[in-house]
Design a protein around this motif. Structure first.
Motif, PDB file in Angstrom:
ATOM      1  N   CYS A 186       0.825  -1.215  -0.015  1.00 46.60           N
ATOM      2  CA  CYS A 186       0.293   0.045  -0.166  1.00 46.60           C
ATOM      3  C   CYS A 186       0.828   1.327   0.054  1.00 46.60           C
ATOM      4  N   THR A 187       0.308   2.259  -0.693  1.00 52.21           N
ATOM      5  CA  THR A 187       1.171   3.596  -0.617  1.00 52.21           C
ATOM      6  C   THR A 187       0.911   4.407   0.839  1.00 52.21           C
ATOM      7  N   ASP A 188       1.582   5.311   1.115  1.00 52.90           N
ATOM      8  CA  ASP A 188       1.343   5.831   2.381  1.00 52.90           C
ATOM      9  C   ASP A 188      -0.063   6.342   2.849  1.00 52.90           C
ATOM     10  N   SER A 189      -0.469   6.931   1.864  1.00 50.75           N
ATOM     11  CA  SER A 189      -2.003   7.614   1.592  1.00 50.75           C
ATOM     12  C   SER A 189      -2.753   6.286   2.021  1.00 50.75           C
ATOM     13  N   GLN A 190      -2.526   5.339   1.386  1.00 45.01           N
ATOM     14  CA  GLN A 190      -3.585   4.039   1.428  1.00 45.01           C
ATOM     15  C   GLN A 190      -3.367   3.397   2.795  1.00 45.01           C
ATOM     16  N   LYS A 191      -2.227   3.439   3.618  1.00 41.41           N
ATOM     17  CA  LYS A 191      -2.018   3.100   4.663  1.00 41.41           C
ATOM     18  C   LYS A 191      -2.949   3.826   5.692  1.00 41.41           C
ATOM     19  N   ARG A 192      -2.680   5.211   5.667  1.00 43.12           N
ATOM     20  CA  ARG A 192      -3.429   6.131   6.458  1.00 43.12           C
ATOM     21  C   ARG A 192      -4.904   6.019   6.431  1.00 43.12           C
ATOM     22  N   ARG A 193      -5.473   5.609   5.021  1.00 44.37           N
ATOM     23  CA  ARG A 193      -6.948   5.447   4.992  1.00 44.37           C
ATOM     24  C   ARG A 193      -7.292   4.240   5.570  1.00 44.37           C
ATOM     25  N   LYS A 194      -6.467   2.956   5.166  1.00 45.73           N
ATOM     26  CA  LYS A 194      -6.973   1.810   5.828  1.00 45.73           C
ATOM     27  C   LYS A 194      -6.871   1.731   7.535  1.00 45.73           C
ATOM     28  N   THR A 195      -5.789   2.594   8.084  1.00 44.10           N
ATOM     29  CA  THR A 195      -5.926   2.699   9.487  1.00 44.10           C
ATOM     30  C   THR A 195      -7.376   3.500   9.979  1.00 44.10           C
ATOM     31  N   ILE A 196      -7.664   4.440   9.424  1.00 42.82           N
ATOM     32  CA  ILE A 196      -8.834   5.080   9.661  1.00 42.82           C
ATOM     33  C   ILE A 196     -10.031   4.375   9.769  1.00 42.82           C
ATOM     34  N   LEU A 197     -10.096   3.547   8.681  1.00 46.10           N
ATOM     35  CA  LEU A 197     -11.420   2.752   8.322  1.00 46.10           C
ATOM     36  C   LEU A 197     -11.466   1.660   9.269  1.00 46.10           C
ATOM     37  N   TYR A 198     -10.262   0.988   9.525  1.00 48.40           N
ATOM     38  CA  TYR A 198     -10.412  -0.165  10.372  1.00 48.40           C
ATOM     39  C   TYR A 198     -10.505   0.095  11.753  1.00 48.40           C
ATOM     40  N   ARG A 199     -10.389   1.305  12.396  1.00 54.22           N
ATOM     41  CA  ARG A 199     -10.913   1.554  13.556  1.00 54.22           C
ATOM     42  C   ARG A 199     -12.346   1.318  14.025  1.00 54.22           C
ATOM     43  N   SER A 200     -13.335   1.425  13.074  1.00 58.76           N
ATOM     44  CA  SER A 200     -14.554   1.166  13.180  1.00 58.76           C
ATOM     45  C   SER A 200     -14.968  -0.202  12.738  1.00 58.76           C
ATOM     46  N   VAL A 201     -14.121  -1.165  12.563  1.00 58.52           N
ATOM     47  CA  VAL A 201     -14.571  -2.412  11.990  1.00 58.52           C
ATOM     48  C   VAL A 201     -14.081  -3.496  12.780  1.00 58.52           C
ATOM     49  N   THR A 202     -14.618  -4.544  13.177  1.00 56.75           N
ATOM     50  CA  THR A 202     -14.222  -5.904  13.903  1.00 56.75           C
ATOM     51  C   THR A 202     -14.234  -6.993  12.865  1.00 56.75           C
ATOM     52  N   PHE A 203     -12.933  -7.393  12.821  1.00 55.93           N
ATOM     53  CA  PHE A 203     -12.743  -8.416  11.946  1.00 55.93           C
ATOM     54  C   PHE A 203     -12.880  -9.790  12.531  1.00 55.93           C
ATOM     55  N   GLU A 204     -13.670 -10.738  11.830  1.00 55.34           N
ATOM     56  CA  GLU A 204     -13.761 -12.124  12.512  1.00 55.34           C
ATOM     57  C   GLU A 204     -12.422 -12.762  12.465  1.00 55.34           C
ATOM     58  N   LYS A 205     -11.782 -13.271  13.536  1.00 54.51           N
ATOM     59  CA  LYS A 205     -10.712 -14.281  13.561  1.00 54.51           C
ATOM     60  C   LYS A 205     -10.980 -15.535  12.930  1.00 54.51           C
ATOM     61  N   ALA A 206      -9.914 -16.007  12.234  1.00 49.74           N
ATOM     62  CA  ALA A 206      -9.839 -17.353  11.596  1.00 49.74           C
ATOM     63  C   ALA A 206     -11.194 -17.299  10.635  1.00 49.74           C
TER      64      ALA A 206
END
Length: 247
Positions: free
Chosen positions: A45-65
């Motif tokens: 990911c580019t630096d801007s994509q990494k920042r965008r991903k960090t912001i989006l993932y704050r409000s999402v819970t991902f299922e383990k396994a």
């Protein structure tokens, strides 16, 4: 023999890739079932994509396994439907994902399954043991706008996307010819051993009789589809389900 492989697309945006695991018969390419899992974005990911991903993932819970759970659901259905039918082990063909091997090691069906793994770099020809899965992947990319790469056509809602996919797979099983040739008029269902009369009767009742949730036996996937239980990333409200759907 049964092929199980994951079809990779994405939910809502490319920051939320998904894995739609599909099981189908190796010879007839008859679709048996599918399951869905939303994953984290991987790769560069580019630096801007990494920042965008960090912001989006704050409000999402991902299922383990999630991949293991998705694969286990298909094993559950195979075990329920086929463990009493065949005395010899069922040949199960997958790629070399370690998640599949881990899920199979702890599943009750492992004693009645012979697991064949295929390297994903093997040419995708007719002689590839995973030809059925590779063939279906191509058809989905070709026929469904939800899954075409690098276009503005992509799903905004997971439940709606899976409903469209299941309708397409039903058409694939019972309407589409097994081979596009003048001398072959059999559908995938007929090649799998389902009589044409049974298909015609089911089609007639489908348009004449109303289906009720309380009167039909649905699998886990079918019930979740019926009640729109698949969540869409970043969507806060639950999916709207009309009251009559619970009848």
């Amino acid at each position: 023999p049964v092929c199980i492989d994951g079809f990779v697309s994405f939910d809502r945006s490319q920051y939320f890739p998904n894995n739609i695991t599909i099981s189908l018969t190796s010879h007839s390419q008859f679709i048996l079932s599918l399951s869905h899992a939303t994953l984290r974005r991987s790769g560069r990911c580019t630096d801007s994509q990494k920042r965008r991903k960090t912001i989006l993932y704050r409000s999402v819970t991902f299922e383990k396994a999630a991949l293991e759970r998705s694969f286990s659901e298909l094993l559950d259905q195979l075990y329920r439907e086929r463990c009493t039918v065949y005395s010899s082990p069922l040949l199960l063909i997958t790629d070399e994902k370690c998640e599949y091997a881990r899920a199979l090691r702890v599943h009750p069906s492992r004693f009645s399954i012979h697991h064949l793994t295929v390297n994903s770099k093997v040419p995708r020809t007719f002689h590839n043991p995973l030809f059925a899965s590779n063939y279906l992947d191509r058809e989905l990319r070709k026929d469904l706008a939800d899954h075409r790469r690098e276009t503005v056509c992509f799903p905004r809602n997971v439940a709606n996307m899976l409903n469209r996919l299941v309708v397409y797979l039903g058409w694939h099983n019972y309407e589409k010819h097994y081979r596009i040739a003048k001398h072959i008029i059999l559908t995938h269902a007929e090649v799998a051993g389902i009589e044409r009369n049974a298909i015609c009767k089911a089609r007639e009742s489908q348009f004449k009789e109303r289906a009720f949730l309380s009167r039909i036996g649905l699998s886990l996937l079918e019930r979740r589809l019926w009640l729109r239980s698949f969540s869409t990333p970043l969507k806060r409200k639950a999916e709207y389900v009309p009251f009559y759907a619970y009848a």
